[in-house]
Scaffold this active site. Sequence first.
Site, PDB file in Angstrom:
ATOM      1  CE1 TYR A   1     -29.409   5.976 -21.289  1.00 22.60           C
ATOM      2  CE2 TYR A   1     -27.968   4.131 -21.767  1.00 22.60           C
ATOM      3  CZ  TYR A   1     -29.029   4.670 -21.070  1.00 22.60           C
ATOM      4  OH  TYR A   1     -29.704   3.906 -20.155  1.00 22.60           O
TER       5      TYR A   1
ATOM      6  N   GLY B   1     -29.400   1.230 -10.336  1.00 22.17           N
ATOM      7  CA  GLY B   1     -29.360   1.965  -9.078  1.00 22.17           C
ATOM      8  C   GLY B   1     -29.111   1.125  -7.851  1.00 22.17           C
TER       9      GLY B   1
ATOM     10  CE  LYS C   1     -29.793   9.853  -7.082  1.00 18.69           C
ATOM     11  NZ  LYS C   1     -30.427  11.155  -6.759  1.00 18.69           N
ATOM     12  N   GLY C   2     -24.026   5.543  -5.218  1.00 20.89           N
ATOM     13  CA  GLY C   2     -22.723   5.424  -4.575  1.00 20.89           C
ATOM     14  C   GLY C   2     -22.786   5.478  -3.063  1.00 20.89           C
TER      15      GLY C   2
ATOM     16  CG  LEU D   1     -26.696   1.716  -0.839  1.00 25.15           C
ATOM     17  CD1 LEU D   1     -27.751   0.875  -1.535  1.00 25.15           C
ATOM     18  CD2 LEU D   1     -26.936   1.737   0.665  1.00 25.15           C
ATOM     19  CB  THR D   2     -19.806   2.283  -2.483  1.00 22.19           C
ATOM     20  OG1 THR D   2     -19.568   3.693  -2.311  1.00 22.19           O
ATOM     21  CG2 THR D   2     -20.752   2.067  -3.660  1.00 22.19           C
TER      22      THR D   2
ATOM     23  CE  LYS E   1     -13.512   6.123  -3.201  1.00 23.26           C
ATOM     24  NZ  LYS E   1     -13.011   6.673  -4.492  1.00 23.26           N
TER      25      LYS E   1
END
Length: 308
Positions: A51, A198, A202-203, A205-206, A208
Amino acid sequence: MNKRQLGNTDLHISEVGLGCMNLGTNEQNAKGIIHEAINAGINYIDTADLYDYGENEKLVGKALKGKRQDTIVATKGGNHFEPGQDGWYWDPSKKYLKEAIKNSLLRLGLDDVDLYQLHGGTIEDPIDEVIETFEELQQEGLIRYFGLSSIRPNVIKSYVDQTTVTSNMMQYSLLDRRPEEELLDYLDSNQVSVLVRGALGKGMLTSKGIEQWEKKGSNGFLEYDQNELKQVIEKLQVLAQEANTTPQSIAMHYCLSHPGVSSLILGASRPEQIQHNIKAYYDAPNDEAIVKEVSNMTKEQIYEQHRV
């Protein structure tokens, strides 16, 4: 926050962990995220030498000063890079892994890490040599336990069948149920903990979810085409509203409902995201009916690629 045992070890980690890949490079922001996580009851901090080519470990190390006793620290190695040079290549050799962990410890400012993970791997790797390396690092007191970070079933099974792997980090979510078919029960029966990455798809399942689908769902997701993916997201939104909770809470609860899962490793680029994750964790419905319902609205999947 509830804690679960990590493999067959004396470590008990928070059901939500902090994945540090998205911390960024601002020291104060990174420190704020890590301190927010620790204050919220998160004790598992996960980074990797790759990273930002080691800079992430430096930020984590600075943020953990004075707080090491409150944390379980994990990092990863096996991707060979040289300071000041672009690019990296896979190198699971004993020589490099021993060099890599010592460099990681220097950057982290620690004498040891609780968990050292092989950051990838293929069936072509010198598995016996890697295992020997991990065991020597344990004997030298540089690492307490070792694990994998892989989604390749044949690689995972080769390690688990030959040594006392503590954990495996892998992608798992309502949109990626591949681990259910052949890995979750297998790992659980071998006392190998699953660290989930995950979990929020990738967002998508929110709350938004549709917004994220518009950004990231144009090519579908695994076996879902674009329209199927949208339908699942919309159904999850409706179910969450009916259950007086959030899609994120349901998605997190679904993953944690499997006994083989020890922690959801969620990333954050701002301290507020830690707060959102923690709220979703505590708001998660403890309802097996919901687990069944969301499993019926999503696809069962298998690993057709990424096996070796």
